[in-house]
Design a protein around this motif. Sequence first.
Motif, PDB file in Angstrom:
ATOM      1  N   TRP A 102      38.327  55.633  13.917  1.00  0.00           N
ATOM      2  CA  TRP A 102      39.095  55.463  12.673  1.00  0.00           C
ATOM      3  C   TRP A 102      39.163  53.979  12.361  1.00  0.00           C
ATOM      4  CZ3 TRP A 102      43.179  53.004  10.414  1.00  0.00           C
ATOM      5  CH2 TRP A 102      43.649  53.544   9.195  1.00  0.00           C
ATOM      6  N   ARG A 103      38.823  53.634  11.126  1.00  0.00           N
ATOM      7  CA  ARG A 103      38.913  52.250  10.657  1.00  0.00           C
ATOM      8  C   ARG A 103      39.550  52.238   9.276  1.00  0.00           C
ATOM      9  NH1 ARG A 103      38.202  51.648  15.220  1.00  0.00           N
ATOM     10  NH2 ARG A 103      36.632  50.364  16.307  1.00  0.00           N
ATOM     11  N   GLY A 104      40.489  51.311   9.089  1.00  0.00           N
ATOM     12  CA  GLY A 104      41.175  51.186   7.813  1.00  0.00           C
ATOM     13  C   GLY A 104      40.280  50.625   6.723  1.00  0.00           C
ATOM     14  N   HIS A 105      40.762  50.737   5.492  1.00  0.00           N
ATOM     15  CA  HIS A 105      39.993  50.302   4.331  1.00  0.00           C
ATOM     16  C   HIS A 105      39.589  48.833   4.450  1.00  0.00           C
ATOM     17  CE1 HIS A 105      39.227  49.367   0.030  1.00  0.00           C
ATOM     18  NE2 HIS A 105      38.843  50.629  -0.026  1.00  0.00           N
ATOM     19  N   SER A 106      40.477  47.986   4.966  1.00  0.00           N
ATOM     20  CA  SER A 106      40.211  46.554   5.037  1.00  0.00           C
ATOM     21  C   SER A 106      39.168  46.182   6.072  1.00  0.00           C
ATOM     22  CB  SER A 106      41.505  45.792   5.344  1.00  0.00           C
ATOM     23  OG  SER A 106      42.046  46.214   6.596  1.00  0.00           O
ATOM     24  N   TYR A 107      38.819  47.110   6.952  1.00  0.00           N
ATOM     25  CA  TYR A 107      37.817  46.835   7.981  1.00  0.00           C
ATOM     26  C   TYR A 107      36.522  46.319   7.348  1.00  0.00           C
ATOM     27  CZ  TYR A 107      34.450  47.879  11.753  1.00  0.00           C
ATOM     28  OH  TYR A 107      33.462  47.812  12.693  1.00  0.00           O
ATOM     29  N   TYR A 108      36.148  46.897   6.206  1.00  0.00           N
ATOM     30  CA  TYR A 108      34.892  46.518   5.563  1.00  0.00           C
ATOM     31  C   TYR A 108      35.020  45.304   4.650  1.00  0.00           C
ATOM     32  CZ  TYR A 108      32.623  50.614   7.476  1.00  0.00           C
ATOM     33  OH  TYR A 108      32.086  51.528   8.349  1.00  0.00           O
ATOM     34  N   ASP A 109      36.190  44.658   4.636  1.00  0.00           N
ATOM     35  CA  ASP A 109      36.323  43.429   3.868  1.00  0.00           C
ATOM     36  C   ASP A 109      35.686  42.233   4.568  1.00  0.00           C
ATOM     37  OD1 ASP A 109      37.651  44.695   1.836  1.00  0.00           O
ATOM     38  OD2 ASP A 109      39.652  44.089   2.469  1.00  0.00           O
ATOM     39  N   LEU A 110      35.511  42.315   5.891  1.00  0.00           N
ATOM     40  CA  LEU A 110      34.869  41.212   6.592  1.00  0.00           C
ATOM     41  C   LEU A 110      33.477  40.987   6.004  1.00  0.00           C
ATOM     42  CD1 LEU A 110      35.428  39.213   8.914  1.00  0.00           C
ATOM     43  CD2 LEU A 110      34.216  40.780  10.428  1.00  0.00           C
ATOM     44  N   TRP A 111      33.115  39.723   5.794  1.00  0.00           N
ATOM     45  CA  TRP A 111      31.981  39.366   4.945  1.00  0.00           C
ATOM     46  C   TRP A 111      30.682  40.070   5.302  1.00  0.00           C
ATOM     47  CZ3 TRP A 111      27.612  36.987   6.940  1.00  0.00           C
ATOM     48  CH2 TRP A 111      27.727  36.413   8.212  1.00  0.00           C
ATOM     49  N   TRP A 112      30.406  40.294   6.594  1.00  0.00           N
ATOM     50  CA  TRP A 112      29.097  40.859   6.967  1.00  0.00           C
ATOM     51  C   TRP A 112      29.112  42.373   7.112  1.00  0.00           C
ATOM     52  CZ3 TRP A 112      28.937  43.447  11.619  1.00  0.00           C
ATOM     53  CH2 TRP A 112      29.918  43.128  12.575  1.00  0.00           C
ATOM     54  N   ARG A 113      30.279  42.992   7.020  1.00  0.00           N
ATOM     55  CA  ARG A 113      30.346  44.447   7.155  1.00  0.00           C
ATOM     56  C   ARG A 113      30.199  45.125   5.795  1.00  0.00           C
ATOM     57  NH1 ARG A 113      35.597  44.277  10.832  1.00  0.00           N
ATOM     58  NH2 ARG A 113      34.667  43.872  12.867  1.00  0.00           N
ATOM     59  N   GLY A 114      29.715  46.370   5.851  1.00  0.00           N
ATOM     60  CA  GLY A 114      29.758  47.211   4.669  1.00  0.00           C
ATOM     61  C   GLY A 114      28.560  47.147   3.750  1.00  0.00           C
ATOM     62  N   THR A 115      27.523  46.380   4.123  1.00  0.00           N
ATOM     63  CA  THR A 115      26.300  46.377   3.325  1.00  0.00           C
ATOM     64  C   THR A 115      25.117  46.710   4.236  1.00  0.00           C
ATOM     65  OG1 THR A 115      25.664  44.054   3.631  1.00  0.00           O
ATOM     66  CG2 THR A 115      27.257  44.542   1.883  1.00  0.00           C
ATOM     67  N   TRP A 116      24.113  47.334   3.652  1.00  0.00           N
ATOM     68  CA  TRP A 116      22.907  47.642   4.417  1.00  0.00           C
ATOM     69  C   TRP A 116      22.193  46.360   4.831  1.00  0.00           C
ATOM     70  CZ3 TRP A 116      22.025  52.400   6.188  1.00  0.00           C
ATOM     71  CH2 TRP A 116      22.656  53.476   5.552  1.00  0.00           C
ATOM     72  N   GLU A 117      22.270  45.337   4.001  1.00  0.00           N
ATOM     73  CA  GLU A 117      21.570  44.091   4.287  1.00  0.00           C
ATOM     74  C   GLU A 117      22.128  43.405   5.530  1.00  0.00           C
ATOM     75  OE1 GLU A 117      19.325  40.752   4.398  1.00  0.00           O
ATOM     76  OE2 GLU A 117      18.952  42.437   3.050  1.00  0.00           O
ATOM     77  N   SER A 118      23.430  43.249   5.633  1.00  0.00           N
ATOM     78  CA  SER A 118      24.003  42.444   6.714  1.00  0.00           C
ATOM     79  C   SER A 118      24.440  43.263   7.917  1.00  0.00           C
ATOM     80  CB  SER A 118      25.201  41.639   6.192  1.00  0.00           C
ATOM     81  OG  SER A 118      26.176  42.498   5.631  1.00  0.00           O
ATOM     82  N   GLU A 119      24.916  44.493   7.696  1.00  0.00           N
ATOM     83  CA  GLU A 119      25.387  45.300   8.826  1.00  0.00           C
ATOM     84  C   GLU A 119      24.320  46.280   9.312  1.00  0.00           C
ATOM     85  OE1 GLU A 119      29.488  47.523  10.286  1.00  0.00           O
ATOM     86  OE2 GLU A 119      29.012  47.510   8.155  1.00  0.00           O
ATOM     87  N   GLY A 120      23.370  46.586   8.447  1.00  0.00           N
ATOM     88  CA  GLY A 120      22.280  47.458   8.854  1.00  0.00           C
ATOM     89  C   GLY A 120      22.569  48.930   8.726  1.00  0.00           C
ATOM     90  N   GLY A 121      23.822  49.288   8.460  1.00  0.00           N
ATOM     91  CA  GLY A 121      24.232  50.682   8.370  1.00  0.00           C
ATOM     92  C   GLY A 121      25.723  50.785   8.593  1.00  0.00           C
ATOM     93  N   GLY A 122      26.206  52.012   8.616  1.00  0.00           N
ATOM     94  CA  GLY A 122      27.636  52.237   8.810  1.00  0.00           C
ATOM     95  C   GLY A 122      27.946  52.746  10.202  1.00  0.00           C
ATOM     96  N   CYS A 123      28.782  53.783  10.272  1.00  0.00           N
ATOM     97  CA  CYS A 123      29.294  54.244  11.561  1.00  0.00           C
ATOM     98  C   CYS A 123      28.212  54.813  12.464  1.00  0.00           C
ATOM     99  CB  CYS A 123      30.396  55.273  11.339  1.00  0.00           C
ATOM    100  SG  CYS A 123      29.884  56.722  10.376  1.00  0.00           S
TER     101      CYS A 123
END
Length: 382
Positions: A156-177
């Motif tokens: 479980w991760r809160g909404h703000s978890y993906y506010d960190l600059w490198w999270r939440g995009t395919w380009e920088s994080e490579g994917g999600g959970c």
Amino acid sequence: MIKVAIVGAGAISSRHVEGYLKFPERAKIVAVADIYEDKAAKHVSDYHLDAVSVSDYKQLLADPNIDLVTICTPPSTHAQIAIDFLLAGKHVLVEKPMAASLAECDAMIAAAKKSGKILSVVAQNRFRTPWMKLKRVLDEKLAGEILHAQVNSYWWRGHSYYDLWWRGTWESEGGGCTLNHAVHHIDALQWMMGLPTEVYAMMSNVAHDNAEVEDISMAMLRFASGGVGQITSSVVHHGQEQQLVFQCQHARLSAPWNLYASAPMQNGFPERNTEFEQNIQDFYDKFPDVEYQEHAGQIENVLTALENHGEVLIDGNEGRKTLELIVAIYKSASIGKPVRLPLAFDDPFYTKDGLMASVPRFYEKTGSVERFENNIITTSGN
């Protein structure tokens, strides 16, 4: 004494620093690098390290005082940093996921082979007592062949978890959970059972409208043995219960450790087979607990390999297998069709560019913060 550099001073790097500090007679951290140099300096100060802090890892490439580099940076940067250090003659331990594509994995493996240096990929849960013992029981086939495997990677991760600059995009994080959370359980599945021959998956983003990537995926698997499996990867499950379950011919085996055996009555309905259970439990109990758990366990494994010129438990090829299964899940979920393994080198999903051109973007990333003041993380559920 093995001299170590830590590249990336984010939350997970603390697990590595603390792991190396368990072996003061065998390893010494001599450098910490982070694009935010104050974060690297804080590690040096907080852990009372006799080490330098730098903002650019390239400052460390030519340092003859460094033997081993631990990479704890965002996933999209793993490949280039690892290759640079391997070709500079350093051994590398890289955090999960190994890389953002199979092409990058292959480039890292090639660099390790060319340099003759060790490349190890973090899969710290292999160094947990229940997982290690479960692997031994399955290898011995005490419960018979595996008929059905179930992976519940519930986080479980809160909404703000993906506010960190490198999270939440395919380009920088490579994917999600699937890539960044379920990777440990997916790694365990392929370690214990091998890769499937076919994958059929779906994914969605049901609770994080500030991220492009998925926050839940489900995959069905078919194995060459005839067995089947299922993987659920999630960051929307309260309670974070995680488990691996193997339904075998004669018993159910799981981690966290649980054992149940059924025998048929005359009418085919089950009754519990406690005698059979006891035989398996006796086998399980005879193996000692893992001396060093999780990150410390993997670090000890790498140090031992360096000291004895041996091999590591989790090398680049093992890391690649795990990513191949994850990429197959992404491909199937993106095209809406079953996917056969192995994936070909000319498959569009083999490269990062090909994957990014094919995956869905569920939402636009709207928030971006450089860092969180609270750097506390949790790395396991129940």
